[in-house]
Design a protein around this motif. Structure first.
Motif, PDB file in Angstrom:
ATOM      1  N   CYS A  12       3.550   1.604   5.064  1.00  0.00           N
ATOM      2  CA  CYS A  12       2.806   2.395   4.095  1.00  0.00           C
ATOM      3  C   CYS A  12       3.521   3.861   4.057  1.00  0.00           C
ATOM      4  CB  CYS A  12       1.360   2.311   4.273  1.00  0.00           C
ATOM      5  SG  CYS A  12       0.550   2.853   2.738  1.00  0.00           S
ATOM      6  N   THR A  72      -0.877  -3.301   1.212  1.00  0.00           N
ATOM      7  CA  THR A  72       0.228  -3.866   1.788  1.00  0.00           C
ATOM      8  C   THR A  72       1.442  -4.261   0.882  1.00  0.00           C
ATOM      9  OG1 THR A  72       0.995  -5.717   3.156  1.00  0.00           O
ATOM     10  CG2 THR A  72      -0.439  -6.373   1.749  1.00  0.00           C
ATOM     11  N   GLN A  73       2.526  -3.976   1.360  1.00  0.00           N
ATOM     12  CA  GLN A  73       3.808  -4.448   0.697  1.00  0.00           C
ATOM     13  C   GLN A  73       3.959  -5.738   0.794  1.00  0.00           C
ATOM     14  OE1 GLN A  73       6.993  -1.152   0.386  1.00  0.00           O
ATOM     15  NE2 GLN A  73       5.854  -0.596   2.392  1.00  0.00           N
ATOM     16  N   TRP A  75       4.094  -9.774   0.596  1.00  0.00           N
ATOM     17  CA  TRP A  75       3.586 -10.531  -0.198  1.00  0.00           C
ATOM     18  C   TRP A  75       2.771 -11.665   0.608  1.00  0.00           C
ATOM     19  CZ3 TRP A  75       8.549 -10.954  -3.783  1.00  0.00           C
ATOM     20  CH2 TRP A  75       8.593  -9.804  -4.417  1.00  0.00           C
ATOM     21  N   ALA A  78      -0.646 -10.556   1.643  1.00  0.00           N
ATOM     22  CA  ALA A  78      -1.323 -10.432   0.362  1.00  0.00           C
ATOM     23  C   ALA A  78      -1.944 -11.796   0.006  1.00  0.00           C
ATOM     24  CB  ALA A  78      -0.687  -9.914  -0.859  1.00  0.00           C
ATOM     25  N   SER A  90      -0.371  -3.274  -3.712  1.00  0.00           N
ATOM     26  CA  SER A  90       0.749  -2.709  -2.997  1.00  0.00           C
ATOM     27  C   SER A  90       0.384  -1.094  -2.846  1.00  0.00           C
ATOM     28  CB  SER A  90       1.890  -3.252  -3.720  1.00  0.00           C
ATOM     29  OG  SER A  90       1.784  -2.371  -4.776  1.00  0.00           O
ATOM     30  N   TYR A  96      -2.254  -7.780  -6.441  1.00  0.00           N
ATOM     31  CA  TYR A  96      -1.771  -8.879  -6.120  1.00  0.00           C
ATOM     32  C   TYR A  96      -3.273  -9.750  -6.751  1.00  0.00           C
ATOM     33  CZ  TYR A  96       1.323  -6.950  -3.079  1.00  0.00           C
ATOM     34  OH  TYR A  96       2.422  -6.126  -2.399  1.00  0.00           O
TER      35      TYR A  96
END
Length: 150
Positions: A12, A72-73, A75, A78, A90, A96
């Protein structure tokens, strides 16, 4: 049950982390950070994990409860938190959604196979002020919607 904001802090950006902290204070939502011991994170509520692959993601998923918000980045992470009836966004403000996360996971798998076969893909683009504004707007909307009486 009190909602919390959980940050996958391994990747992050600092600016996004500051936005999360500021909005956590503004909405009286506790902000938790999770990162491996390789990262130095200043946080009142921080979970330190080892540096094994996916260890941070597992800790974030395990800490997530229904109604929480996860930044979060990743996927895959997520998708996990959406399955727990939590929200995911993200660091650049992409919210998401259950109806689109399967497409993202498929795209991730295709890119992984391409790279494993020797191909090269682009890395992440440089963070901009637009990303900060989009994250702030997305988190504000999510946190406002979660307030009692809304």
């Amino acid at each position: 049950m009190r909602v919390k904001l959980i940050i996958d802090a391994d990747a992050c950006p600092r600016g996004a982390l500051e936005i999360c902290r500021r909005l956590g204070r503004a909405f009286d939502v506790p902000v938790w950070t999770v990162a491996s011991f390789n990262h130095r994170i200043e946080s009142d509520r921080h979970i330190v994990v080892g540096d094994a692959p996916e260890e941070t993601d597992i800790a974030v998923a395990n800490a997530t409860r229904e109604g929480d918000v996860v930044v979060t980045q990743d996927w895959g992470l997520a998708a996990l938190v959406l399955g727990r009836k939590a929200r995911a966004v993200s660091p650049d403000g992409r919210v998401y959604r259950p109806e689109t996360v399967a497409f993202l996971l498929e795209e991730r798998a295709i890119k992984f196979r391409f790279r494993r076969g020797g191909g090269r893909t682009k890395g992440p683009r440089r963070r901009t002020a637009v990303d900060d504004r989009r994250l702030e707007a997305a988190l504000t909307g999510i946190l406002q919607a979660g307030k009692p009486g809304k």
